[in-house]
Design a protein around this motif. Structure first.
Motif, PDB file in Angstrom:
ATOM      1  N   PHE A  58       0.820  -1.210   0.000  1.00 52.90           N
ATOM      2  CA  PHE A  58       0.000   0.000   0.000  1.00 52.90           C
ATOM      3  C   PHE A  58       0.856   1.264   0.000  1.00 52.90           C
ATOM      4  CE2 PHE A  58      -3.572  -2.699   0.550  1.00 52.90           C
ATOM      5  CZ  PHE A  58      -4.649  -1.965   0.083  1.00 52.90           C
ATOM      6  N   MET A  87      -0.208   3.808  -3.053  1.00 54.81           N
ATOM      7  CA  MET A  87      -0.782   5.132  -2.796  1.00 54.81           C
ATOM      8  C   MET A  87      -0.006   6.274  -3.462  1.00 54.81           C
ATOM      9  SD  MET A  87      -3.593   4.672  -1.390  1.00 54.81           S
ATOM     10  CE  MET A  87      -4.526   4.955   0.089  1.00 54.81           C
ATOM     11  N   LEU A 143      -6.271  -4.856   5.954  1.00 56.76           N
ATOM     12  CA  LEU A 143      -6.593  -3.880   4.912  1.00 56.76           C
ATOM     13  C   LEU A 143      -6.823  -2.479   5.472  1.00 56.76           C
ATOM     14  CD1 LEU A 143      -6.959  -3.507   1.862  1.00 56.76           C
ATOM     15  CD2 LEU A 143      -9.371  -4.070   2.186  1.00 56.76           C
ATOM     16  N   ILE A 153      -4.346   0.738   4.620  1.00 59.22           N
ATOM     17  CA  ILE A 153      -4.860   1.972   4.021  1.00 59.22           C
ATOM     18  C   ILE A 153      -4.572   3.162   4.936  1.00 59.22           C
ATOM     19  CG2 ILE A 153      -6.956   3.210   3.344  1.00 59.22           C
ATOM     20  CD1 ILE A 153      -8.029   0.453   2.347  1.00 59.22           C
ATOM     21  N   SER A 211      -1.026   4.354   4.912  1.00 56.76           N
ATOM     22  CA  SER A 211      -0.488   4.789   3.618  1.00 56.76           C
ATOM     23  C   SER A 211      -1.183   6.016   3.036  1.00 56.76           C
ATOM     24  CB  SER A 211      -0.546   3.642   2.614  1.00 56.76           C
ATOM     25  OG  SER A 211      -1.877   3.273   2.351  1.00 56.76           O
ATOM     26  N   ILE A 212      -2.133   6.578   3.728  1.00 53.79           N
ATOM     27  CA  ILE A 212      -2.808   7.784   3.228  1.00 53.79           C
ATOM     28  C   ILE A 212      -1.796   8.908   3.012  1.00 53.79           C
ATOM     29  CG2 ILE A 212      -4.445   9.611   3.860  1.00 53.79           C
ATOM     30  CD1 ILE A 212      -5.798   7.057   2.894  1.00 53.79           C
TER      31      ILE A 212
END
Length: 187
Positions: free
Chosen positions: A46, A50, A106, A110, A113-114
């Motif tokens: 991720f 991203m 998951l 996420i 990794s934003i």
């Protein structure tokens, strides 16, 4: 952007994943290779995906805002860095369970990794070669996530806030460096 700068950004971005990996290491009693590989693949994957998404978004809008790209990079990296520092000194403890299933990993992947999405936007403005950059970020995060889960399993939560603080400071400094370069203060 040179390899040293990319390495610094990769390490800075990896600190959230490292901190969560430490917590995952705390949560599991019998650490196995499959746990390490799962954490490394989710977080590294991720962290690579991203910035790629952010890069394409930034490249799409680049022509509209190229005159202020250095300010955008400074703002985004600074904002991400300040948020990481704020989280590192916060009192709330994140509750991370010992599950390595998709439904547990998951959302963590996420969430960690934003920040990399915003960095990907800045890469579009800085004309970074995106494929080597995302591979470098992904591999760095993969390795640091594995190290984090091992440290968490062995030593506990002492390193979590330090990792977030260090990552935040690094990203703020990179934003300042980009701004100063574009303003002509750094050669």
């Amino acid at each position: 952007m040179g390899i040293t700068e990319l390495f610094i950004i990769a390490v800075g971005l990896s600190m959230d994943a490292f901190a969560v990996s430490v917590c995952k290491g705390l949560s599991v009693s019998g650490l196995k290779k499959k746990h390490m590989l799962t954490v490394g693949l989710y977080f590294g994957g991720f962290q690579a995906l991203m910035p790629l998404i952010g890069y394409f978004l930034g490249a799409h809008f680049r022509k509209l805002i190229v005159s202020m790209d250095h300010w955008i990079a400074f703002f985004l990296l600074g904002l991400i860095g300040v948020n990481m520092i704020r989280e590192s000194i916060g009192e709330e403890e994140e509750g991370i369970d010992d599950s390595f299933a998709v439904k547990a990993m998951l959302p963590l992947a996420i969430a960690t990794s934003i920040d990399a999405l915003a960095v990907g936007v800045t890469f579009a403005f800085l004309n970074v070669q995106i494929v080597p950059a995302i591979l470098f970020i992904g591999v760095t995060t993969f390795a640091l996530s594995i190290i984090g889960i091992i440290i968490g399993n062995i030593f506990g939560s002492r390193f979590k806030s330090w990792a977030e603080m260090a990552g935040g400071i690094v990203l703020i400094l990179m934003g300042v460096k980009i701004l100063l370069e574009h303003l002509g203060y750094l050669g």
